[in-house]
Design a protein around this motif. Structure first.
Motif, PDB file in Angstrom:
ATOM      1  N   MET A   9      -3.166  -7.836  -4.116  1.00  0.00           N
ATOM      2  CA  MET A   9      -3.954  -7.074  -3.153  1.00  0.00           C
ATOM      3  C   MET A   9      -5.014  -7.996  -2.570  1.00  0.00           C
ATOM      4  SD  MET A   9      -5.343  -3.177  -3.739  1.00  0.00           S
ATOM      5  CE  MET A   9      -6.645  -3.616  -4.901  1.00  0.00           C
ATOM      6  N   ASP A  10      -5.788  -7.496  -1.650  1.00  0.00           N
ATOM      7  CA  ASP A  10      -6.907  -8.235  -1.071  1.00  0.00           C
ATOM      8  C   ASP A  10      -7.937  -8.531  -2.158  1.00  0.00           C
ATOM      9  OD1 ASP A  10      -5.405  -7.502   1.084  1.00  0.00           O
ATOM     10  OD2 ASP A  10      -6.894  -6.142   1.938  1.00  0.00           O
ATOM     11  N   ASP A  11      -8.458  -9.759  -2.180  1.00  0.00           N
ATOM     12  CA  ASP A  11      -9.313 -10.180  -3.286  1.00  0.00           C
ATOM     13  C   ASP A  11     -10.552  -9.307  -3.470  1.00  0.00           C
ATOM     14  OD1 ASP A  11     -10.570 -11.121  -0.987  1.00  0.00           O
ATOM     15  OD2 ASP A  11     -10.479 -13.231  -1.556  1.00  0.00           O
ATOM     16  N   ALA A  12     -11.164  -8.860  -2.376  1.00  0.00           N
ATOM     17  CA  ALA A  12     -12.351  -8.015  -2.511  1.00  0.00           C
ATOM     18  C   ALA A  12     -12.004  -6.667  -3.124  1.00  0.00           C
ATOM     19  CB  ALA A  12     -13.007  -7.821  -1.154  1.00  0.00           C
ATOM     20  N   LEU A  13     -10.839  -6.131  -2.790  1.00  0.00           N
ATOM     21  CA  LEU A  13     -10.392  -4.873  -3.391  1.00  0.00           C
ATOM     22  C   LEU A  13     -10.055  -5.063  -4.860  1.00  0.00           C
ATOM     23  CD1 LEU A  13      -8.141  -3.412  -0.556  1.00  0.00           C
ATOM     24  CD2 LEU A  13     -10.341  -2.510  -1.334  1.00  0.00           C
ATOM     25  N   LEU A  14      -9.492  -6.208  -5.201  1.00  0.00           N
ATOM     26  CA  LEU A  14      -9.210  -6.506  -6.606  1.00  0.00           C
ATOM     27  C   LEU A  14     -10.509  -6.525  -7.414  1.00  0.00           C
ATOM     28  CD1 LEU A  14      -6.530  -9.339  -6.280  1.00  0.00           C
ATOM     29  CD2 LEU A  14      -6.135  -6.944  -6.906  1.00  0.00           C
TER      30      LEU A  14
END
Length: 309
Positions: free
Chosen positions: A208-213
Motif C-alpha cells: 500500500m502507500d507508505d503513509a497509509l501503511l
C-alpha cells in the motif's frame, strides 16, 4: 417587462461579483456558476465523499465524525465554497466511499467532490479531474519484523494482500507476471481488511502507500512488531477528485490547496497528523515530511508523476 434594480440590490450584486472574481477569475456574476458550483448553490448543500478508515488521512473519530489530514484540506475547500457561493450556512453531508465506488459516485452526482487518498493517474484522468496534489507517497510493503521480508524480491511464492481497485494492486499483479514471482495475491475491500489479513498470518506482507501503511501500523496494539520496507514501486500523488470538465470547481479546489500549501498551513496540518500523537490511540506515526512533499508545498501542482524530471 424590463426589470429595475434598487441601489441596495445593485450594491449587493456588485459586492458578490467582486467576491466571486477574487476566488474564480473570469466569473462576473453568480449567474455564471456552472456544474458543481451551480448545483451546490441551488441546493445549498454539498455532498463530500470520505474514507472511513484511512488513517491518518480520512477516518472516523470516537464521535463518528470524519477527521484526518485530507479532511483538514477538505474543510478549507468547504470554507472557500461558503465564501464564494455566499452560503455561510452551507449544509455539508458526509458520505462514506470506497476505492471501488468513489469514481462512479462522483460521476453520477452522488458526491460533489472528495479529498482522501485517491491517486492521480492517467487512467482515472479519463474519467474524472484532479486538483493540485495533497500528498506524495511511495508504494511499499508492511510486514512483521521477523517475517524475513525486506524487499519485493522476497515475496516470491508468498501470499500478499493489497486493496482491491488500488494502483498498488495493478502494480503488484504486473510485477507478479513480469517477474514470474508466483505470488498469491489477496484483494481486500479496504485497509482494515488488508491489515487483518496480514496480522492474522494469512498474508506475509501488505502492499500500500507508505503513509497509509504508517497509519495501519499505528492502529495495532504493538506497532513495533511491524516494519515498513521495500523499494518504492512508484511515487504517486493524491489529489481531490472533481467531475471531469468542471473547470470552475477544479479552479476553486486548486486555489484552496495552493493557498494552504504555500502559506505554511499545509506544514502545520502535516505536523499535526504525521509528527504528533493522533486519535484513536494517540500514537505518533513519526513519518517526517519527504523532500518530494517539501517541493510540492513550495510549488503546488496537479502533475500525474510528481517526481518526473
Amino acid at each position: 417587462m424590463k426589470r429595475t434594480f434598487s441601489l441596495t440590490e445593485v450594491a449587493r450584486q456588485a459586492a458578490a461579483a467582486s467576491l466571486i472574481a477574487g476566488f474564480l477569475p473570469g466569473l462576473a456574476l453568480a449567474a455564471d456558476f456552472t456544474g458543481t458550483l451551480e448545483k451546490i448553490k441551488n441546493d445549498e448543500t454539498v455532498v463530500v465523499g470520505f474514507r472511513e478508515a484511512s488513517i491518518p488521512f480520512s477516518y472516523y473519530d470516537d464521535a463518528k465524525q470524519p477527521i484526518g489530514y485530507s479532511i483538514d484540506f477538505t474543510k478549507h475547500v468547504l470554507d472557500n465554497l461558503r465564501t464564494t457561493l455566499n452560503l455561510p450556512n452551507l449544509n455539508v453531508r458526509w458520505l462514506p466511499i470506497t476505492s471501488q465506488n468513489r469514481i462512479s459516485l462522483l460521476q453520477n452526482g452522488t458526491i460533489d467532490f472528495e479529498c482522501t487518498t485517491t491517486t492521480h493517474n492517467a487512467s482515472r484522468e479519463k474519467q474524472v479531474a484532479f486538483s493540485n496534489s495533497l500528498f506524495i507517497i511511495g508504494t511499499r510493503l508492511l510486514a512483521k519484523k521477523d517475517s524475513g521480508i525486506k524487499d519485493f524480491s522476497d515475496l516470491k511464492g508468498q501470499t500478499v494482500v493489497v486493496g482491491a481497485g488500488t494502483t498498488s494492486e495493478i502494480i503488484l499483479r504486473k510485477l507478479n507476471v513480469d517477474e514470474k514471482m508466483d505470488m498469491r495475491i489477496i484483494s481486500a475491500k479496504d485497509h482494515s481488511e488488508s491489515f487483518l489479513t496480514l496480522s492474522t498470518g494469512r498474508a506475509k506482507a501488505m502492499m500500500m502507500d507508505d503513509a497509509l501503511l504508517a497509519g495501519e501500523r499505528a492502529k495495532t496494539r504493538n506497532p513495533q512488531d511491524y516494519v515498513i520496507t521495500g523499494t518504492p514501486q512508484s511515487y504517486e500523488a493524491y489529489g481531490c477528485m472533481v467531475r471531469k470538465g468542471d473547470t470552475q470547481m477544479k479552479q476553486l479546489v486548486d486555489q484552496t490547496i495552493a493557498k494552504v500549501e504555500t502559506s505554511g498551513q499545509g506544514a502545520e496540518i502535516y505536523k499535526k497528523w504525521f509528527m504528533t500523537p493522533i486519535p484513536p490511540k494517540q500514537v505518533n506515526l513519526d513519518f517526517p515530511m519527504s523532500d518530494a512533499m517539501k517541493r510540492l508545498f513550495a510549488q503546488p501542482n496537479d502533475k500525474i508523476n510528481p517526481e518526473a524530471k
